[in-house]
Every structure is written in C-alpha cells, then in structure tokens.
Design a protein around this motif. Structure first.
Motif, PDB file in Angstrom:
ATOM      1  N   LEU A  66      14.464   7.137  -6.910  1.00  0.00           N
ATOM      2  CA  LEU A  66      14.856   5.854  -7.001  1.00  0.00           C
ATOM      3  C   LEU A  66      16.390   6.329  -7.043  1.00  0.00           C
ATOM      4  N   ILE A  67      17.044   5.404  -6.435  1.00  0.00           N
ATOM      5  CA  ILE A  67      18.839   5.357  -6.350  1.00  0.00           C
ATOM      6  C   ILE A  67      19.362   4.241  -7.251  1.00  0.00           C
ATOM      7  N   VAL A  68      20.029   4.620  -7.839  1.00  0.00           N
ATOM      8  CA  VAL A  68      20.817   3.440  -8.697  1.00  0.00           C
ATOM      9  C   VAL A  68      22.457   3.716  -8.294  1.00  0.00           C
ATOM     10  N   ALA A  98       0.664  -1.321  -0.069  1.00  0.00           N
ATOM     11  CA  ALA A  98       0.089  -0.094  -0.242  1.00  0.00           C
ATOM     12  C   ALA A  98       0.935   1.275  -0.030  1.00  0.00           C
ATOM     13  N   SER A  99       0.468   2.322  -0.804  1.00  0.00           N
ATOM     14  CA  SER A  99       1.193   3.559  -0.637  1.00  0.00           C
ATOM     15  C   SER A  99       0.382   4.230   0.326  1.00  0.00           C
ATOM     16  N   GLN A 148       6.270   6.439  -7.850  1.00  0.00           N
ATOM     17  CA  GLN A 148       6.845   5.263  -7.034  1.00  0.00           C
ATOM     18  C   GLN A 148       6.384   3.989  -7.689  1.00  0.00           C
ATOM     19  N   LYS A 149       6.263   3.849  -9.109  1.00  0.00           N
ATOM     20  CA  LYS A 149       6.045   2.670  -9.540  1.00  0.00           C
ATOM     21  C   LYS A 149       7.364   1.936 -10.463  1.00  0.00           C
ATOM     22  N   PHE A 186       7.283   8.964   6.907  1.00  0.00           N
ATOM     23  CA  PHE A 186       7.257   9.640   5.577  1.00  0.00           C
ATOM     24  C   PHE A 186       6.436   9.071   4.238  1.00  0.00           C
ATOM     25  N   ASP A 187       6.459   9.703   3.232  1.00  0.00           N
ATOM     26  CA  ASP A 187       5.593   9.011   2.055  1.00  0.00           C
ATOM     27  C   ASP A 187       6.237   7.848   1.504  1.00  0.00           C
ATOM     28  N   GLY A 188       5.582   6.839   1.307  1.00  0.00           N
ATOM     29  CA  GLY A 188       6.335   5.614   0.748  1.00  0.00           C
ATOM     30  C   GLY A 188       5.298   4.610   0.455  1.00  0.00           C
TER      31      GLY A 188
END
Length: 362
Positions: free
Chosen positions: A209-211, A98-99, A268-269, A179-181
């Motif tokens: 997103l972290i790469v 869930a978001s 956040q997909k 936090f949002d997530g």
C-alpha cells in the motif's frame, strides 16, 4: 531658704508644670530606647531562609527527530483492462471486489471464426514450408534461381506471421489478470459487444500500500530514507513504512515535495484512499526525556527548563525533538543536566536555593 520655700509654694500651686516635665523626660527616655533598638536591628539584619528545591540529574540519549504529516493511501498499481479483440462477451468469471492472481481468467469474448482461420493459416503455412524446402534443395543443385528461392522464403515468412497473429487474436478472447490484485470494477455484462480498446474491468494492486504525503521545502533534505516511518491509519492501525519515492521538484502551487512510502499489505485488506498520519524520520539528535510539567518559560517567552548551577537557579532554553504520551524529548540540554523537579515554580533564574538531591535518571 526663703527662695527655696517660694519655689516650693510656686510648684505646689502649679502642679501641671511638674507633670509636663515628667512627660518630657518619659518621651525622651522611650525615644532613646527605640533608637538603640533600631540601631541594633540595622547593624545585625536577619537572613531570609533559602527556598528548598528537589534536583534530579538526567542524561541524554540518541533520539530520532520526526515530523508529523497527513497523507492518503493509494494502490501500488491500478490498471484499466481493455479489449484487445473485438467480439461479444460470452462469460464474466469475476465480480467487483474479488481477489485474483496473475493469469486468472476474468472474461471470455466470442471466438467467432478465429479457430477456423487459424486452421486454414496453419495448413497454408505447411504448404509454404514444403515450397521453401524444395526451392532451397533446387538452389543447392543449381536448378533454382535466386528470385524463385527468395519468393518461396517470403511466402513462408508471411504464412508464419499470419499464424502467429491468429493465435494471438484467439488468445485475446480470454482476458486474464496481468498481476495479483483486487477487481475494483467490472464494466461489461454477458452479451455486450466490444471493440478493440473498449474498457472492461479495473484491477488494483494493494500490496504494498502506498502512502503519499507532502513535505515542506524546509524538511525535504533532512529525511533519512534508511529509517522506517510510523504510519497510523484513520482506522487506528499502526504500520511501518519505508521510503520509496522522493520528488526532486516542488509543487509550484504549494512549494511542497511529494514523498511516497510503502506499507506492507500482504492480504490486501488495508484499503486505498483513506487518511493516514505519518511520523517521518529525520536526523538523530541527543535529547533528554522529561515530564512536560517541568517545562518553563523565561521572561522573553522562550521554552526551557530550570536547572541547578552551583547553588543557583539557571534557566536553559531547549527545543522539543518529539513528544510522547509519557514525556517530551528536549535537545540543547547537553549530555547531562541537573533539573529542578520540585519547587521550580517558586524560584527564578539566578535565585540561590537549597538543593535536595534525588536519584539520577538515566
């Protein structure tokens, strides 16, 4: 006369002598003709025609040199939410995947008698406030000693602290998102009893997103953090990444440096933990774009192109800056270069050629 007649009779009786003399004269005549012909050929040799080639002029452009690396995506933040109050779970408001927004309710813990304790503490705090007010008034009139006044003040501070702690304990029975997530995991069910510090849920933040990639010690100082990086995820999605972190110490196991890039992911997909191919921007260079079919190797195996210098072929070594689907960018060819685009396979470095000019490419 007699001698002449004798000779005539002799030759008539031996006709093969006449044939032999004629044969010798014929051979001498033919040989003299071939010698004259050979002398003529040697004195005036014919020139071989020059190989005809097509030549185009190419101009260099500023190009960003890149290196291709492989990495993985990771969340910007992840948190394991633990219980800050003991008690039994009375309600679970979210499920995995869930978001949630910052402040959304996730879980409820039984309040127990915390509300009653708070009411009692607040009543006591009011009494302590009245005692302190009276002590302060008496002190101003000189009717209250310093010790009694300080004791009233200490009692009030203690009462206030008790009320504050009980309010915090009561608030901790409602577990909210920090936090949002996205809720990655829920580890409790209704009826579970928790102690302080027990894990309840895992929340991750995927925007950005972290790469993460590993850069060699050769290239770490060449990275241009002001230029965007191209990120292609394993699912085929292309994104731009910006430099967020560059390690200052190499891994002792691999001698590589960790570099992190941020990729925008507002909905956040895009998931974490998938593979990504990264084209990391290095310095800018002047380069010429050519068709790969124009590349050649010299006798030592060096990569380059065949160019025209005057009326002769000149091999120039070059370095590949980057490759694209419709051509390769080469450095080391100068600001302008005349490249042999047709017939280069039939000529070598130093050969004289007949050049046919084609329109310049800019």
């Amino acid at each position: 006369m007699a001698n002449a007649g004798k000779k005539t009779i002799y030759f008539s009786q031996h006709p093969w002598i006449i044939s032999l003399v004629l044969l010798v004269l014929l051979v001498l005549w033919v040989g003299s003709g071939h010698s004259q012909e050979s002398a003529t050929e040697k004195s005036a040799p014919e020139k071989a025609p020059l190989t005809q080639v097509a030549v185009e002029t190419f101009y260099s452009e500023p190009v960003i040199r890149t290196i291709s690396l492989y990495g993985r995506t990771a969340p910007d933040r992840d948190a394991t939410i633990s219980a800050e109050a003991d008690g039994r779970i009375t309600k679970v408001s979210v499920r995995k995947g869930a978001s949630v927004k910052k402040g959304d309710l996730l879980l409820f813990i039984d309040k127990g008698d915390r509300e009653a304790q708070l009411d009692r503490a607040e009543a006591l705090m009011r009494v302590r406030q009245q005692e302190f007010t009276a002590a302060r008034s008496l002190k101003k009139k000189g009717l209250q000693g310093e010790v009694a006044y300080s004791l009233a003040e200490a009692n009030l501070v203690e009462a206030r602290a008790t009320v504050k702690n009980l309010k915090l304990a009561l608030a901790n029975t409602e577990v909210r998102a920090p936090f949002d997530g996205i809720v990655d995991d829920v580890m409790v069910e209704v009826g579970d009893y928790l102690g302080v510090g027990d894990p309840m849920a895992i929340l991750i933040d995927l925007n950005p997103l972290i790469v993460t990639v590993d850069v060699s010690e050769r290239h770490i100082n060449q990275i241009d953090g002001t230029l965007p990086a191209r990120v292609q995820l394993v699912n085929g999605i292309d994104k731009e990444g910006t430099l967020r972190y560059r390690s200052s110490i190499a891994s002792p196991a691999t001698n590589t440096f960790t570099v992190e890039l941020e990729v925008s992911n507002p909905d956040q997909k895009l998931p974490a933990g998938i593979s990504a191919e990264v084209d990391l921007a290095l310095e800018r260079e002047q380069a010429v774009k050519l068709n790969p079919s124009l590349l050649a190797l010299d006798e030592k195996g060096n990569l380059g192109v065949k160019t025209l210098a005057g009326d002769k072929v000149a091999f120039i070594g070059a370095n590949v800056v980057k490759a694209e689907q419709n051509g390769v960018w080469l450095s080391g060819l100068g600001d302008k270069v005349d490249v042999i685009t047709r017939g280069q396979g039939f000529v070598r470095d130093g050969d004289a050629v007949e050049a046919v000019r084609q329109p310049a490419v800019q």
